[in-house]
Design an enzyme around this catalytic site. Structure first.
Site, PDB file in Angstrom:
ATOM      1  N   GLU A  42       0.824  -1.209   0.000  1.00 12.09           N
ATOM      2  CA  GLU A  42       0.000   0.000   0.000  1.00 12.09           C
ATOM      3  C   GLU A  42       0.863   1.266   0.000  1.00 12.09           C
ATOM      4  OE1 GLU A  42      -4.208  -0.373   1.637  1.00 12.09           O
ATOM      5  OE2 GLU A  42      -2.948  -0.825   3.353  1.00 12.09           O
ATOM      6  N   ASP A  43       0.318   2.295  -0.629  1.00  6.95           N
ATOM      7  CA  ASP A  43       0.844   3.661  -0.484  1.00  6.95           C
ATOM      8  C   ASP A  43       2.355   3.747  -0.757  1.00  6.95           C
ATOM      9  OD1 ASP A  43      -1.700   3.563   0.594  1.00  6.95           O
ATOM     10  OD2 ASP A  43      -1.257   4.845   2.300  1.00  6.95           O
ATOM     11  N   CYS A  81      -6.783   4.477  -2.340  1.00  4.63           N
ATOM     12  CA  CYS A  81      -6.931   3.028  -2.511  1.00  4.63           C
ATOM     13  C   CYS A  81      -8.279   2.564  -3.057  1.00  4.63           C
ATOM     14  CB  CYS A  81      -6.630   2.315  -1.203  1.00  4.63           C
ATOM     15  SG  CYS A  81      -7.630   2.820   0.194  1.00  4.63           S
ATOM     16  N   HIS A 289      -1.277   2.427  -5.084  1.00  2.38           N
ATOM     17  CA  HIS A 289      -1.182   3.798  -5.631  1.00  2.38           C
ATOM     18  C   HIS A 289       0.135   4.376  -5.143  1.00  2.38           C
ATOM     19  CE1 HIS A 289      -2.313   5.295  -1.657  1.00  2.38           C
ATOM     20  NE2 HIS A 289      -3.344   4.478  -1.689  1.00  2.38           N
TER      21      HIS A 289
END
Length: 583
Positions: A42-43, A81, A289
Site C-alpha cells: 500500500e501507499d 486506494c 497507488h
C-alpha cells in the site's frame, strides 16, 4: 456418508474445477494453467533500488526483479486506494461506475449523502469471480475496499486465513496477498507496525493468526517495532517537502516499513518454493497507488499515481528485462485473464499489456473527486512525457484539509512552516488558494510536476492533443466530472432515492437438475448445499444446472452495486421452498 452422496459430492466438486467459461485446453491439447499470485503493498511510489532509489535494500522484491520484468510506467486510476482497487477488481474506470469518491459509504454526516455503492456495467463480474468460474481456486488475504460489496461466491476464501494451501490438490489458484505495513497510517506515530501483518510470517497457521489483534490499527510499541534502518540515515527529500528532522523521521518510518514489508513478502515466496510452486506461478508485485506523504497520496501528480510493478513469469521467462509501456490499473483484470487463457469480457475498459496482438497504450487517465468530507474535481491524461490536468473547481485550493492526512507529522510540519512563511517556492505551490483550469507538465524533465507549461506558446500543440484525448475519454466512459455526487447516486439508482435490490433467486427442477435464475439482469447467483446429514458447503458461483438429489440448496442473487437479494432455499426431496411455495 452413503455411496450416492459421495458420487454427488464428486460431481459438484468437478463442476467447480471445469466451467463452461474455460477448459484449460488449446487446439485439443490439454494445457496446465499457471498459478497467479498478487503481492500488493500500500501507499508506495517506486522508491526501490530497481527504480534508482538505493536508500534501502529490499532483497525479496529485488530478486523478483532480477528474475522477472520491471515495469517502469504503471499508474493507478486515482491517488487513493478504494477507487483504484475498484478499477483493479473490475477492469472498469472508477469514474464510469460511481466508484471515484473516497469512500462511497463514509462521511455521510459531513456530506449529507446516503451510503451507496459503485454500480459497474450490467454484466460486470469481479476478476476473482471470473477466475473462479473458469476453474481457479481464488483467495484474497485480508483487504478488499472495492467501493461495493463482493458477491458471496466472488472468492473461495477471503480474510486473514485465506491461502492457496487450502485448495484441492493441483487446482490452479489465483491468490492475492495484501500487505498494509506501508500504509499512510504507519506514519501517524513515531513507531509502530500493524500487528495483524505478522500473519504473513505464520503462513496458514490459523491458531497463530487467531491470536493476533483483529483491529488493523493495533500496532507494536517502540520496544517491539523492528528497526531495519539506522535513524541516523539522511533520506532523500522531494523538493515539495521541507528537509527537517520531522520529515526525516517520517521518511525513516516510510523506508523502515518498506523493508519490513519486503521481509513479509519473502515469507510468502518461501512458501511457494517449499510447496514446489515457485516455477509454475506468475508472481505480480505492485502498490495500490503512489506514496503516503503529503502531496503524494490522493493527488493525481505522478507522486500519487505512479507505482512499482514487477512480474516474475514461470521459469524466469523474460528475466531481467525492463518494460516501459504505459499501463493503467484498468489493464490488470484483462491481463490476469489473459495469463489464465480466459477471454476478456466486452464491458472491461482496459487491455492486456502482455498480449502480443494488443497495441500499447498512448495514454493513461486518472481522476480525483471527493476525499472524505471534501470534494475537488480533477481529471488527468498522461502520455510518455506529458501530463495534462484539468481542474473543474479552479477556485478550490490545491491543499485540502483532509483530517486523516493531518495526523501525519510531516503534514503538521508543512502547515506550521507555511504559517510562518518558511516554505520554499516549490513547497509553497501546494498552498496556492486557486488553480489554473489547465496544467501541463513535462514529466520527463519535471518529474515532480512543478512547472506548468500550459500557457507557453511552444507547448500549445501538446496541450491541444491532450485536451482532445481527455474529451474523447470522458465521452467514451460516460464520465461527467461536473455532476454533483447526489445526482450521481440517483443516476446509479436509476432515479430512485433507494438503492436497488437484486431480485431473489428462482429455482426450477427438470430431469433431475436444478436451475437458478434471477429477474435482475447481470445478477451473480451464489449457492451452497445443505445436506441431510448436516454438512454445509461453502458459497459457490452458479454457472450451470445442478445435479443434487438430497438435502437443500440455499441461493442468493447479487448484482454488484445493488443490495443482495434475500436467500431462498430449495428442498430437493419435496421440490418446494422453505416458505412453502413451490416451483
Amino acid at each position: 456418508m452413503n455411496q450416492t452422496t459421495i458420487i454427488i459430492s464428486l460431481l459438484i466438486l468437478i463442476g467447480q474445477f471445469v466451467s463452461p467459461a474455460k477448459s484449460f485446453a488449446q487446439d485439443g491439447v490439454e494445457s496446465q494453467p499457471k498459478n497467479i499470485i498478487w503481492l500488493v503493498i500500500e501507499d508506495m511510489s517506486p522508491t526501490l533500488a530497481l527504480y534508482g532509489d538505493d536508500t534501502v535494500t529490499t532483497p525479496n522484491i529485488d530478486s523478483l526483479a532480477k528474475e522477472g520484468v520491471v515495469y517502469t510506467n504503471v499508474f493507478s486510476t486515482s491517488g487513493v486506494c478504494a477507487p483504484s482497487r475498484a478499477a483493479i477488481a473490475t477492469g472498469v474506470y472508477p469514474t464510469s461506475m460511481g466508484a471515484n469518491n473516497m469512500r462511497t459509504s463514509s462521511n455521510t454526516q459531513e456530506t449529507g449523502l446516503p451510503k451507496y455503492e459503485a454500480v459497474p456495467p450490467v454484466n460486470a463480474k469481479m476478476l476473482s469471480q471470473l477466475m473462479r468460474e473458469a476453474g481457479y481456486f481464488t483467495t484474497n488475504n485480508y483487504k478488499t475496499d472495492y467501493q461495493f460489496t463482493a458477491p458471496d461466491s466472488a472468492w473461495n476464501e477471503n480474510g486473514v486465513y485465506a491461502h492457496w494451501r487450502h485448495r484441492p490438490s493441483n487446482q490452479p489458484f489465483f491468490s492475492v496477498f495484501n500487505f498494509t505495513t506501508t500504509h499512510e497510517s504507519g506514519l501517524f506515530e513515531p513507531y509502530g507496525i500493524r500487528k495483524i501483518e505478522q500473519r504473513h510470517y505464520y503462513s496458514d497457521n490459523a491458531e497463530k493468526i487467531a491470536n493476533l489483534p483483529t483491529e488493523a490499527l493495533v500496532k507494536t510499541d517502540k520496544e517491539h517495532t523492528p528497526v531495519h534502518i539506522s535513524k541516523d540515515t539522511h533520506f532523500p527529500v522531494p523538493p515539495y517537502l521541507p528537509d527537517t528532522p520531522v520529515v526525516q523521521h517520517d521518511l525513516w518510518k516510510m523506508y523502515n516499513n518498506l523493508v519490513e514489508t519486503d521481509k513479509q513478502i519473502g515469507a510468502i515466496l518461501k512458501l511457494l518454493k517449499e510447496d514446489g510452486l515457485y516455477d509454475n506461478t506468475i508472481i505480480v508485485f505492485y502498490s495500490d497507488h503512489g506514496g503516503p506523504l503529503p502531496r503524494q497520496k490522493r493527488l493525481i501528480y505522478d507522486s500519487g499515481l505512479k507505482v512499482p510493478m514487477v512480474i516474475r513469469f514461470p521459469d524466469g521467462e523474460k528475466a531481467g528485462t525492463i518494460d516501459e509501456q504505459l499501463i493503467s490499473f484498468v489493464d490488470f483484470a484483462p491481463t490476469a485473464l489473459d495469463m489464465a487463457g480466459i477471454s476478456q469480457p466486452d464491458y472491461m475498459q482496459g487491455r492486456s499489456f502482455i498480449s502480443q496482438g494488443t497495441p500499447q497504450r498512448e495514454y493513461i487517465h486518472a481522476a480525483a473527486d471527493r476525499f472524505d468530507a471534501i470534494t475537488d474535481r480533477i481529471r488527468a491524461v498522461r502520455s510518455k512525457c506529458y501530463k495534462y490536468i484539468r481542474n473543474y473547481q479552479p477556485d478550490t485550493p490545491y491543499y485540502l484539509p483532509v483530517a486523516y492526512r493531518e495526523k501525519i507529522p510531516t503534514m503538521q510540519e508543512l502547515l506550521s512552516l507555511e504559517k510562518a512563511s518558511k516554505l520554499t517556492p516549490d513547497q509553497k505551490q501546494w498552498f496556492r488558494t486557486n488553480k489554473r483550469v489547465n496544467e501541463l507538465f513535462d514529466v520527463c524533465r519535471d518529474p515532480h510536476e512543478l512547472s506548468n507549461l500550459a500557457n507557453i506558446e511552444n507547448y500549445k500543440p501538446v496541450l491541444n492533443q491532450l485536451e482532445h484525448e481527455m474529451d474523447r475519454w470522458l465521452v467514451e466512459i460516460n464520465d461527467d466530472p461536473l455532476l454533483p455526487e447526489r445526482e450521481l447516486i440517483k443516476k446509479l439508482w436509476k432515479g430512485s432515492d433507494v438503492q436497488p435490490k437484486t431480485s431473489a433467486p428462482v429455482f426450477k427442477e427438470r430431469n433431475g437438475k436444478i436451475t437458478i435464475t434471477s429477474n435482475t439482469p447481470g445478477a451473480v447467483i451464489s449457492y451452497r448445499i445443505r445436506r441431510d446429514e448436516g454438512s454445509v458447503s461453502g458459497w459457490r458461483p452458479y454457472t450451470q444446472a445442478i445435479a443434487v438429489n438430497q438435502g437443500e440448496i440455499e441461493a442468493n442473487a447479487h448484482r454488484i452495486g445493488f443490495q443482495k437479494s434475500i436467500s431462498n432455499i430449495f428442498h430437493i426431496n419435496h421440490s418446494s421452498h422453505k416458505d412453502g411455495t413451490s416451483q
